[in-house]
Scaffold this active site. Structure first.
Site, mmCIF file in Angstrom:
data_model
loop_
_atom_site.group_PDB
_atom_site.id
_atom_site.type_symbol
_atom_site.label_atom_id
_atom_site.label_comp_id
_atom_site.label_asym_id
_atom_site.label_seq_id
_atom_site.Cartn_x
_atom_site.Cartn_y
_atom_site.Cartn_z
ATOM 1 N N PRO A 158 0.701 -1.380 0.246
ATOM 2 C CA PRO A 158 0.065 0.222 -0.235
ATOM 3 C C PRO A 158 0.972 1.440 -0.538
ATOM 4 O O PRO A 158 1.893 1.349 0.620
ATOM 5 C CB PRO A 158 -0.945 -0.610 1.110
ATOM 6 C CG PRO A 158 -0.047 -0.320 2.544
ATOM 7 C CD PRO A 158 0.798 -1.877 1.540
ATOM 8 N N ASP A 192 -2.651 4.891 -2.999
ATOM 9 C CA ASP A 192 -3.933 5.310 -2.782
ATOM 10 C C ASP A 192 -4.345 6.619 -2.705
ATOM 11 O O ASP A 192 -4.634 7.484 -1.634
ATOM 12 C CB ASP A 192 -3.712 4.800 -1.521
ATOM 13 C CG ASP A 192 -5.017 4.918 -0.778
ATOM 14 O OD1 ASP A 192 -5.953 4.230 -1.276
ATOM 15 O OD2 ASP A 192 -5.130 4.826 0.201
ATOM 16 N N ASP A 208 4.352 -2.923 4.036
ATOM 17 C CA ASP A 208 4.796 -1.732 3.774
ATOM 18 C C ASP A 208 5.515 -0.551 3.201
ATOM 19 O O ASP A 208 6.785 -0.779 2.908
ATOM 20 C CB ASP A 208 5.014 -0.636 5.018
ATOM 21 C CG ASP A 208 3.384 -1.246 6.070
ATOM 22 O OD1 ASP A 208 2.533 -1.816 5.515
ATOM 23 O OD2 ASP A 208 3.232 -1.101 6.974
ATOM 24 N N SER A 209 5.008 0.668 2.818
ATOM 25 C CA SER A 209 6.243 1.143 1.673
ATOM 26 C C SER A 209 7.336 1.696 2.506
ATOM 27 O O SER A 209 8.237 2.511 1.205
ATOM 28 C CB SER A 209 5.466 2.600 1.102
ATOM 29 O OG SER A 209 4.120 3.341 1.695
ATOM 30 N N ASP A 228 -4.360 -3.423 11.365
ATOM 31 C CA ASP A 228 -3.796 -4.678 11.032
ATOM 32 C C ASP A 228 -4.260 -5.735 12.411
ATOM 33 O O ASP A 228 -3.557 -6.925 12.494
ATOM 34 C CB ASP A 228 -2.542 -4.464 10.680
ATOM 35 C CG ASP A 228 -1.442 -3.745 11.782
ATOM 36 O OD1 ASP A 228 -2.361 -3.430 13.146
ATOM 37 O OD2 ASP A 228 -0.459 -3.552 11.857
#
Length: 696
Positions: free
Chosen positions: A23, A55, A106-107, A192
């Site tokens: 994401p 996103d 995660d980015s 999460d």
């Protein structure tokens, strides 16, 4: 508006092993390292698909993803309107994923090059649904450490520290996710935790890769990590509520649920009460958040949970349940200062001297401040030597943290293993304590010595033949704690040296001498073997250092270690390459034996060995594992069950079989059962989670 895929190279026709879901929202410049780490995995791009979901970014995230996609056919870029949370793009990725496994990356983080290959191999070998890869924090980021102390091929959330890490940066079997219809809730924080909790609670096994740095966690340069910008209570409450409801959905009330609920009470309830509630406005704290916290405490904090949590949390829970908002805010605001207050010893119990303790105006029960059973016991065996008269002289030290060692009355307990005999108790004499004990000098009387006369140790009678384990009953100021007597200190090579075996006169004039063999278990615990001859496992020619299942050959047991004593020094070491064998000996319906030779060329050290035993070839029954060097006395070493060796599965003649280590028997011997899987029972275990569905 539905997510729009960006045109690129066609997807591979064969399903990939892993779908890496990233994401991304305004993720520059960290995004490049993140995506590149997935592209460079040793597992191979032909076995990976990378789904990066933009996103609604407004920086250069989209352009950078397009650039990377032109260089990598495995990278698929998807764009969507901003969802405001990480769960939205993760769900988009899940809807598109085709892999056997899913990994959420995660980015702002990145993977070690060999991470996915190792995790997939661990899942394949042990048929587990979730794999945790060792995490590394960069720039001061805190990461879980307890669960990563060692590799765990197959475990669960009740026998490991896995449930203490609920972040979704793990390898999940996608069939588990789809069977549970799991998706992330639309929360900006704590989204999460209920996802991972539901997966844990329904997983068929959990694996841990601890010997390789798999996942690197870092903060963004611009500081806009969601965990930071959405850290206030309003963004946490929904996720916390869903955590409690998820545990209640999948676990029946009782001790198992209490153990899991403890994690959420400590981290998601009491932690925010101290750190975040005082930051809120008085009105919001009183009218919005306090009622929700109170409802959770009344609903989910059972008596069993209260017994598991520490005193500061017990105090908060009491004030919540008693509807005492002002007192709770006072405790929360002064938590750091009050944590440093001292302790009181009273009638064999130790209490935290919080300002509310025995304050008539506060009217809080003493049980909220009782820390007796939580205080660490610092102890150790210092020396053990035979005296000339055959008495074993042992020195050591023992103290209870925060309890001054005044008038110590520590006793040594001799407890027979696998027997129902009463304990033998021996008083100790005081001696000077080691200088490095904690407590600013309050434990200077913690040293002790004890003389163990094996001819009279059992209430004036000799000890029976068998193995006797040593414990300490540490008694100070009427506070008593019992611990296993162990020696933490080791030699440079990691070994501990016990006193040599010693023959003692027999119980009767015509009886043969009794050999007493002091030894250390693989965990450093001190024990005595009493018998007509020394236990072979403690005069053995080698020492086992690791026991595991081979990840590349299902159903193969791997034992590593080194030769010791005469075996390492003399002619037997030179010829060991042809004589050291790993042997499974049948019993309880499993007749015969299976052997495999050891390899002595590993790392160029002929004292070191590795042996592989194809357990999958064994017939059903119970088997004991040993290492054998030659055929004479003292030529056999038992193989211990080190590190909580799990079970394993394989197929034989088209039918699944398993090998399961048995918890019964001496801790120094590995005994396991081989049997075919009962298909009806396995099917019922698989179908059991379908009775309920997660509220996500």
């Amino acid at each position: 508006m539905p997510a729009a895929p960006v045109p690129g190279a066609p997807a591979a026709t064969a399903p990939p092993r892993v779908s890496v879901i990233i994401p991304a929202y305004n993720a520059m410049p960290e995004l490049t390292r993140c995506v590149t780490s997935a592209m460079e995995q040793t597992l191979g791009l032909d076995r990976i698909e990378i789904i990066a979901v933009d996103d609604g970014s407004t920086d250069g995230t989209g352009a950078e993803l397009d650039r990377l996609a032109r260089t990598c056919p495995a990278l698929r870029v998807v764009r969507q309107k901003n969802s405001g949370c990480a769960g939205g793009p993760r769900n988009t990725g899940l809807d598109l994923a085709r892999g056997d496994f899913v990994f959420f990356l995660d980015s702002d983080d990145y993977l070690g090059p060999d991470a996915l290959r190792r995790m997939v191999a661990m899942a394949d070998e042990n048929a587990t649904d979730i794999v945790l890869g060792k995490m590394v924090g960069l720039g001061g980021r805190a990461v879980p450490t307890a669960v990563f102390q060692r590799n765990q091929p197959r475990t669960d959330i009740f026998s490991s520290a896995a449930y203490r890490t609920l972040g979704c940066w793990k390898l999940f079997r996608r069939s588990l996710i789809e069977r549970l219809r799991l998706r992330f809730p639309p929360y900006r924080n704590c989204e999460d935790k209920p996802f991972t909790a539901a997966a844990y609670l329904n997983a068929d096994g959990v694996s841990v890769v601890a010997d390789y740095d798999c996942y690197y966690v870092r903060d963004r340069q611009n500081g806009n990590n969601l965990t930071r910008v959405a850290s206030d209570l309003v963004h946490r409450m929904d996720g916390t509520r869903l955590c409690f409801e998820t545990v209640a959905r999948y676990l029946e009330p009782g001790p198992r649920r209490d153990r899991i609920m403890r994690r959420h009470v400590e981290w998601e309830l009491c932690g925010p009460l101290r750190a975040l509630l005082p930051r809120e406005s008085e009105q919001d704290a009183r009218e919005v958040f306090f009622p929700q916290f109170r409802r959770w405490a009344q609903t989910w904090v059972t008596d069993g949970v209260r017994q598991l949590i520490d005193a500061p949390d017990r105090l908060l829970i009491h004030l919540l349940r008693a509807d005492r908002f002002e007192d709770l805010m006072t405790v929360a605001r002064n938590a750091k200062e009050d944590a440093r207050r001292g302790h009181l010893v009273d009638k064999g119990r130790v209490y935290w001297l919080h300002p509310f303790f025995r304050d008539p105006a506060a009217a809080v029960p003493d049980a909220c401040f009782d820390v007796t059973d939580r205080l660490p016991v610092h102890h150790g065996l210092d020396t053990a030597r035979w005296r000339s008269d055959g008495v074993l002289r042992v020195t050591g030290h023992a103290c209870i943290e925060h309890v001054a060692t005044l008038d110590p009355r520590t006793e040594v307990i001799l407890r027979k293993r696998d027997g129902d005999r009463p304990d033998a108790r021996l008083p100790t004499a005081p001696r000077t304590a080691p200088p490095d004990l904690p407590g600013d000098g309050i434990h200077e009387n913690a040293g002790f010595a004890v003389d163990i006369d094996l001819a009279t140790a059992d209430g004036g009678a000799p000890l029976d033949h068998g193995i006797w384990d040593l414990f300490l009953d540490v008694r100070v100021q009427d506070v008593s704690r019992t611990v296993r007597f162990r020696q933490a200190r080791t030699e440079d090579d990691g070994t501990r040296t016990p006193p040599p075996p010693r023959p003692l006169p027999g119980h009767a004039p015509d009886a043969p001498p009794t050999v007493v063999t002091p030894f250390f278990t693989p965990y450093g615990n001190f024990s005595l073997g009493v018998g007509s001859e020394a236990p072979t496992e403690h005069t053995a020619p080698c020492r086992v250092t690791d026991v595991r299942w081979d990840p590349a050959a299902r159903g193969t047991l791997v034992v590593t270690g080194r030769l010791t004593g005469d075996a390492a020094r003399g002619d037997r070491a030179a010829e060991a390459g042809g004589t050291l064998r790993l042997r499974a000996i049948g019993g309880n319906g499993a007749d015969g034996a299976l052997e495999a030779p050891a390899d002595h060329e590993r790392d160029g050290n002929r004292d070191a060995f590795t042996a592989r035993l194809p357990v999958r070839r064994l017939r059903p029954g119970r088997w004991t594992v040993a290492l054998v060097l030659g055929d004479g006395p003292g030529s056999t070493a038992s193989v211990p069950r080190l590190g909580g060796l799990p079970g394993t599965h394989w197929f034989r003649f088209g039918r699944p079989h398993y090998a399961k280590p048995l918890a019964r028997g001496p801790e120094s011997t590995l005994v396991f059962e081989v049997a075919p899987v009962k298909l009806g029972m396995a099917l019922r275990r698989r179908l059991r989670p379908l009775r309920g569905r997660p509220r996500t």
